[in-house]
Design a protein around this motif. Structure first.
Motif, PDB file in Angstrom:
ATOM      1  N   ARG A 120       0.841  -1.199   0.000  1.00 39.15           N
ATOM      2  CA  ARG A 120       0.000   0.000   0.000  1.00 39.15           C
ATOM      3  C   ARG A 120       0.878   1.251   0.000  1.00 39.15           C
ATOM      4  N   ARG A 121       0.369   2.280  -0.634  1.00 44.31           N
ATOM      5  CA  ARG A 121       1.069   3.552  -0.638  1.00 44.31           C
ATOM      6  C   ARG A 121       0.088   4.657  -0.255  1.00 44.31           C
ATOM      7  N   ILE A 122       0.621   5.856  -0.035  1.00 42.53           N
ATOM      8  CA  ILE A 122      -0.194   6.975   0.435  1.00 42.53           C
ATOM      9  C   ILE A 122      -0.099   8.120  -0.559  1.00 42.53           C
ATOM     10  N   ARG A 123      -1.184   8.850  -0.720  1.00 35.99           N
ATOM     11  CA  ARG A 123      -1.119  10.129  -1.415  1.00 35.99           C
ATOM     12  C   ARG A 123      -2.075  11.104  -0.730  1.00 35.99           C
ATOM     13  N   TYR A 124      -1.863  12.396  -0.969  1.00 31.50           N
ATOM     14  CA  TYR A 124      -2.719  13.424  -0.382  1.00 31.50           C
ATOM     15  C   TYR A 124      -3.510  14.072  -1.501  1.00 31.50           C
ATOM     16  N   THR A 125      -4.816  13.868  -1.479  1.00 27.38           N
ATOM     17  CA  THR A 125      -5.666  14.381  -2.547  1.00 27.38           C
ATOM     18  C   THR A 125      -7.032  14.741  -1.973  1.00 27.38           C
ATOM     19  N   ALA A 126      -7.658  15.747  -2.565  1.00 27.52           N
ATOM     20  CA  ALA A 126      -8.982  16.206  -2.124  1.00 27.52           C
ATOM     21  C   ALA A 126      -8.996  16.547  -0.638  1.00 27.52           C
ATOM     22  N   ASP A 154      -3.597   0.855  -3.537  1.00 30.87           N
ATOM     23  CA  ASP A 154      -2.933  -0.423  -3.756  1.00 30.87           C
ATOM     24  C   ASP A 154      -2.293  -0.536  -5.138  1.00 30.87           C
ATOM     25  N   ASP A 155      -2.521   0.465  -5.993  1.00 31.74           N
ATOM     26  CA  ASP A 155      -1.954   0.398  -7.334  1.00 31.74           C
ATOM     27  C   ASP A 155      -0.526   0.947  -7.351  1.00 31.74           C
ATOM     28  N   ALA A 156       0.168   0.754  -8.451  1.00 41.30           N
ATOM     29  CA  ALA A 156       1.531   1.257  -8.591  1.00 41.30           C
ATOM     30  C   ALA A 156       1.499   2.760  -8.836  1.00 41.30           C
ATOM     31  N   PRO A 157       2.473   3.508  -8.336  1.00 44.03           N
ATOM     32  CA  PRO A 157       2.506   4.949  -8.604  1.00 44.03           C
ATOM     33  C   PRO A 157       2.812   5.212 -10.077  1.00 44.03           C
ATOM     34  N   PRO A 158       2.348   6.325 -10.607  1.00 45.42           N
ATOM     35  CA  PRO A 158       2.597   6.621 -12.022  1.00 45.42           C
ATOM     36  C   PRO A 158       4.050   7.012 -12.274  1.00 45.42           C
ATOM     37  N   THR A 159       4.494   6.809 -13.497  1.00 40.33           N
ATOM     38  CA  THR A 159       5.796   7.287 -13.956  1.00 40.33           C
ATOM     39  C   THR A 159       5.560   8.377 -14.994  1.00 40.33           C
ATOM     40  N   LEU A 160       6.256   9.487 -14.849  1.00 35.27           N
ATOM     41  CA  LEU A 160       6.062  10.597 -15.772  1.00 35.27           C
ATOM     42  C   LEU A 160       7.354  11.389 -15.905  1.00 35.27           C
ATOM     43  N   GLU A 161       7.319  12.455 -16.691  1.00 34.61           N
ATOM     44  CA  GLU A 161       8.502  13.298 -16.865  1.00 34.61           C
ATOM     45  C   GLU A 161       8.274  14.624 -16.156  1.00 34.61           C
ATOM     46  N   TRP A 162       9.304  15.058 -15.390  1.00 33.59           N
ATOM     47  CA  TRP A 162       9.199  16.342 -14.698  1.00 33.59           C
ATOM     48  C   TRP A 162      10.200  17.315 -15.310  1.00 33.59           C
ATOM     49  N   PRO A 163       9.765  18.560 -15.617  1.00 30.28           N
ATOM     50  CA  PRO A 163      10.656  19.538 -16.256  1.00 30.28           C
ATOM     51  C   PRO A 163      11.523  20.294 -15.247  1.00 30.28           C
ATOM     52  N   PHE A 164      12.483  19.598 -14.659  1.00 31.05           N
ATOM     53  CA  PHE A 164      13.386  20.276 -13.730  1.00 31.05           C
ATOM     54  C   PHE A 164      14.114  21.410 -14.453  1.00 31.05           C
ATOM     55  N   ARG A 183      13.448  15.020 -16.456  1.00 30.38           N
ATOM     56  CA  ARG A 183      13.850  13.717 -15.936  1.00 30.38           C
ATOM     57  C   ARG A 183      12.612  12.852 -15.709  1.00 30.38           C
ATOM     58  N   THR A 184      12.798  11.551 -15.863  1.00 26.61           N
ATOM     59  CA  THR A 184      11.744  10.610 -15.506  1.00 26.61           C
ATOM     60  C   THR A 184      11.635  10.544 -13.992  1.00 26.61           C
ATOM     61  N   VAL A 185      10.416  10.668 -13.488  1.00 24.54           N
ATOM     62  CA  VAL A 185      10.191  10.628 -12.044  1.00 24.54           C
ATOM     63  C   VAL A 185       9.095   9.632 -11.711  1.00 24.54           C
ATOM     64  N   ILE A 186       9.129   9.170 -10.487  1.00 24.24           N
ATOM     65  CA  ILE A 186       8.024   8.388  -9.937  1.00 24.24           C
ATOM     66  C   ILE A 186       7.039   9.378  -9.338  1.00 24.24           C
ATOM     67  N   GLY A 187       5.851   9.440  -9.900  1.00 23.28           N
ATOM     68  CA  GLY A 187       4.838  10.334  -9.380  1.00 23.28           C
ATOM     69  C   GLY A 187       4.199   9.756  -8.123  1.00 23.28           C
ATOM     70  N   GLU A 188       3.708  10.652  -7.265  1.00 22.28           N
ATOM     71  CA  GLU A 188       3.101  10.219  -5.999  1.00 22.28           C
ATOM     72  C   GLU A 188       4.065   9.360  -5.186  1.00 22.28           C
ATOM     73  N   PHE A 189       5.350   9.694  -5.286  1.00 18.60           N
ATOM     74  CA  PHE A 189       6.373   9.083  -4.430  1.00 18.60           C
ATOM     75  C   PHE A 189       6.302   9.862  -3.122  1.00 18.60           C
ATOM     76  N   THR A 190       5.373   9.465  -2.269  1.00 20.40           N
ATOM     77  CA  THR A 190       4.916  10.321  -1.185  1.00 20.40           C
ATOM     78  C   THR A 190       5.901  10.376  -0.031  1.00 20.40           C
ATOM     79  N   THR A 211       4.245  14.698  -4.317  1.00 24.90           N
ATOM     80  CA  THR A 211       5.703  14.680  -4.328  1.00 24.90           C
ATOM     81  C   THR A 211       6.190  13.655  -5.338  1.00 24.90           C
ATOM     82  N   TYR A 212       7.359  13.923  -5.912  1.00 28.30           N
ATOM     83  CA  TYR A 212       7.914  13.128  -7.006  1.00 28.30           C
ATOM     84  C   TYR A 212       9.393  12.854  -6.723  1.00 28.30           C
ATOM     85  N   MET A 213       9.891  11.739  -7.241  1.00 25.59           N
ATOM     86  CA  MET A 213      11.291  11.368  -7.052  1.00 25.59           C
ATOM     87  C   MET A 213      11.886  10.900  -8.370  1.00 25.59           C
ATOM     88  N   THR A 214      13.095  11.374  -8.677  1.00 24.75           N
ATOM     89  CA  THR A 214      13.758  10.898  -9.890  1.00 24.75           C
ATOM     90  C   THR A 214      13.853   9.373  -9.857  1.00 24.75           C
TER      91      THR A 214
END
Length: 366
Positions: free
Chosen positions: A207-213, A220-230, A237-244, A262-265
């Motif tokens: 299980r993972r956590i996110r802060y929304t609404a 229980d799902d996997a966090p998204p992978t996306l690109e962040w414009p640092f 860079r490619t980051v793990i989204g909702e890397f809480t 929060t996101y992590m490379t």
């Protein structure tokens, strides 16, 4: 040196604790070294354990250690499961900084001792659940006692909160806060691994956590992978989204923002998850690793956007000036709240960030 400059460091011989002890000494405080293992405390105090922070090193003799401290090192053995020992350890201290994880185990006992002693408490907890416990269990008691408790005063939790608060500026509310961590690598300490295991056990396997609404939710799902414009020099860079991280506790504790992400490379996330990644290794005389970071904070409200960017070296080493600056401000009355409060609520965020300039470069775009 008066007792007003004596600061107890619980977990002094841990990786982050040694950086904190060095920073306290550099600022003219008298660190009180507290931990369970008397041999490790002595090794830290008398320089028989290499670390490179200026606390340990090739000294090894008591008279030289005493000269460095201005007096004989103050060593006190204590364990979180022995309240009387923690009370003794805090005797005469002006404040306590808890660097001993997992904080799910140590935070409450040390906070209780700090309340009994009538002194401020700060910690460097990155554990989401432990920080939630501190706010939930101590907010009312600490406010009634006019006590000061500052949890998560570290790279994860406190730093992101300061950046987000500074970026908000005069906005009373915002729609979204995004905190993207651009780490070149992440060689976790043993304490980081242990704390992570405790958090995973508390929230349930997978299980993972996110802060929304406006609330925390478990998924229980996997966090998204996306690109962040640092910004440069890192660039996209490619980051793990909702890397809480602990920012989802600290930021909404005082800012009216329904979405905090929060996101992590991806490279750093892989380092953290691999059991084969080694612990951080010192590359300079201060004991810092070669890890670099860029933290990109974006706050959005309606169609407007504000941003804060910070750059530096070694997330563990940077925690020391963060928490010691906080301790200095607490002890000199430069606070904005009582009770349990995160960094952005307790302190003047822009002024605090400016004070970190020898250690961290910060830019605000508001």
């Amino acid at each position: 040196m008066g007792s007003e400059r004596a600061v107890a460091v619980f977990g002094a011989y841990g990786h982050t604790g040694r950086f904190v002890v060095a920073e306290l000494r550099a600022r003219g405080f008298r660190p009180v070294l507290v931990g369970r293992d008397p041999d490790k405390l002595k090794a830290l105090a008398y320089g028989t354990e290499p670390h490179g922070t200026g606390v340990s090193g090739v000294q090894g003799v008591e008279d030289r250690a005493a000269g460095a401290y201005g007096t004989a090192p103050d060593i006190r053995t204590a364990s979180a499961d022995d309240p009387a020992s923690v009370d003794r350890a805090l005797t005469g201290a002006a404040a306590v900084i808890n660097c001993a994880g997992p904080f799910a185990t140590t935070a409450a006992p040390v906070i209780e001792a700090a309340l009994r002693a009538g002194i401020p408490y700060l910690d460097v907890a990155a554990e989401i659940e432990a920080n939630l416990d501190t706010f939930a269990h101590y907010a009312e008691r600490a406010h009634e006692a006019q006590a000061l408790i500052v949890p998560a005063m570290a790279f994860f939790g406190g730093f992101g909160d300061l950046l987000a608060t500074a970026a908000m500026g005069d906005w009373a509310t915002a729609d979204e806060v995004h905190i993207a961590y651009g780490l070149s690598s992440w060689h976790p300490t043993a304490g980081t691994r242990t704390a992570g295991a405790v958090s995973r056990e508390r929230r349930g396997a997978g299980r993972r956590i996110r802060y929304t609404a406006g609330r925390l939710e478990h998924r229980d799902d996997a966090p998204p992978t996306l690109e962040w414009p640092f910004p440069e020099p890192l660039g996209p860079r490619t980051v793990i989204g909702e890397f809480t991280m602990a920012d989802v506790v600290t930021v909404p504790s005082h800012l009216t923002v329904p979405e905090v992400r929060t996101y992590m490379t991806a490279e750093a996330a892989r380092d953290l998850s691999s059991p084969d990644t080694p612990a951080p290794a010192a590359v300079d005389e201060r004991g810092r690793s070669d890890q670099t970071f860029l933290v990109d904070v974006v706050v959005r409200s309606g169609g407007a956007e504000r941003r804060a960017v910070a750059r530096g070296q070694d997330i563990y080493a940077v925690t020391a000036p963060l928490v010691v600056e906080a301790a200095e401000r607490v002890l000199t009355g430069r606070t904005r709240a009582v009770g349990v409060a995160s960094a952005g609520r307790m302190f003047d965020a822009p002024d605090f960030l400016r004070a970190l300039s020898p250690h961290i470069g910060v830019e605000l775009f508001t």
